[in-house]
Enzyme design. Sequence first.
Site, short mmCIF file in Angstrom:
data_model
loop_
_atom_site.label_atom_id
_atom_site.label_comp_id
_atom_site.label_asym_id
_atom_site.label_seq_id
_atom_site.Cartn_x
_atom_site.Cartn_y
_atom_site.Cartn_z
CB SER A 71 -8.82 -10.09 -3.71
OG SER A 71 -7.57 -10.13 -3.09
NE ARG B 269 -1.56 10.62 9.86
CZ ARG B 269 -0.45 9.99 10.22
NH1 ARG B 269 -0.15 8.83 9.68
NH2 ARG B 269 0.37 10.53 11.09
CB ILE C 268 1.00 5.59 7.68
CG1 ILE C 268 1.93 5.15 6.55
CG2 ILE C 268 1.50 5.22 9.08
CD1 ILE C 268 2.90 4.08 6.83
CG HIS D 60 3.36 -7.08 5.42
ND1 HIS D 60 3.33 -5.83 4.83
CD2 HIS D 60 4.59 -7.58 5.19
CE1 HIS D 60 4.50 -5.59 4.27
NE2 HIS D 60 5.29 -6.64 4.48
C1 GRF Z 1 -2.38 -7.91 -0.29
O1 GRF Z 1 -1.28 -8.56 -0.83
C2 GRF Z 1 -2.11 -7.52 1.15
O2 GRF Z 1 -1.30 -8.43 1.82
C3 GRF Z 1 -1.38 -6.21 1.00
O3 GRF Z 1 -2.02 -5.57 -0.08
C4 GRF Z 1 -2.61 -6.55 -0.95
C5 GRF Z 1 -4.06 -6.21 -1.07
O4 GRF Z 1 -4.72 -7.01 -2.01
N1 GRF Z 1 -1.38 -5.47 2.24
P1 GRF Z 1 -6.29 -6.93 -2.17
O5 GRF Z 1 -6.65 -5.47 -2.41
O6 GRF Z 1 -6.92 -7.45 -0.91
O7 GRF Z 1 -6.61 -7.79 -3.35
#
Ligand code: GRF
Length: 194
Positions: free
Chosen positions: A21, A70, A97, A114
């Site tokens: 999203s 990786r 990571i 985050h």
């Molecule tokens: C979000 O909450 C972002 O902060 C975290 O992972 C989630 C990803 O959501 N790192 P989306 O895939 O962008 O809907």
Amino acid sequence: MKRSLGSSKINTAVFISGTGSNFKNLVKFSCDNKAPIKINLVISNNSNAKGLNFAKKFKIEQRIYKYKNRSEDEKKILKLLKRKKIKLICLAGFMKIISKNFIKKFNGKILNIHPSLLPKYKGLNTHFRVIENKEKFSGCTIHFVTSRLDSGKIILQKKIRVSKNDTPYKLSRKILKEEHALYPKAIMKLFANS
Ligand code: GRF
């Protein structure tokens, strides 16, 4: 990070693992004339990531690197980024990571979103831990990526109140909405005066 006046948009890659999203939201943002970025590429470690459907719809090049090896995958990614002249990476729910070596070698900036008020609640299951600890506030953070997990310099944060009846799911939905406003804002801030 500056763009010279009249220069074209900054070539950007978004890394995702799931719903995407934030990716979708960044693509919409990038279509605005005032947006400093252009999204040229989406990279995922998960070929079933829902966000990839959106990439297809909007004809954005997508590449899958499973990250089973990786260092091999990162070598290939670095080559691709160079070829496509990518200067900005936006991590958006990317569950792998990135190595120190990749961060050092990438000729550009790497940002991450985050879902907590960093430096609090680094890592996974943030909403669950926030509720367990009866925090009054939570939120989201956009920061630079360094080799220390969720620890790079903070660009922007949005704080929201945690309600008594919030579940981890409810809180995640509330914060996700804020994330969608915050990522474009942070990018605008980063390229301000350019
Ligand atoms: C979000 O909450 C972002 O902060 C975290 O992972 C989630 C990803 O959501 N790192 P989306 O895939 O962008 O809907």
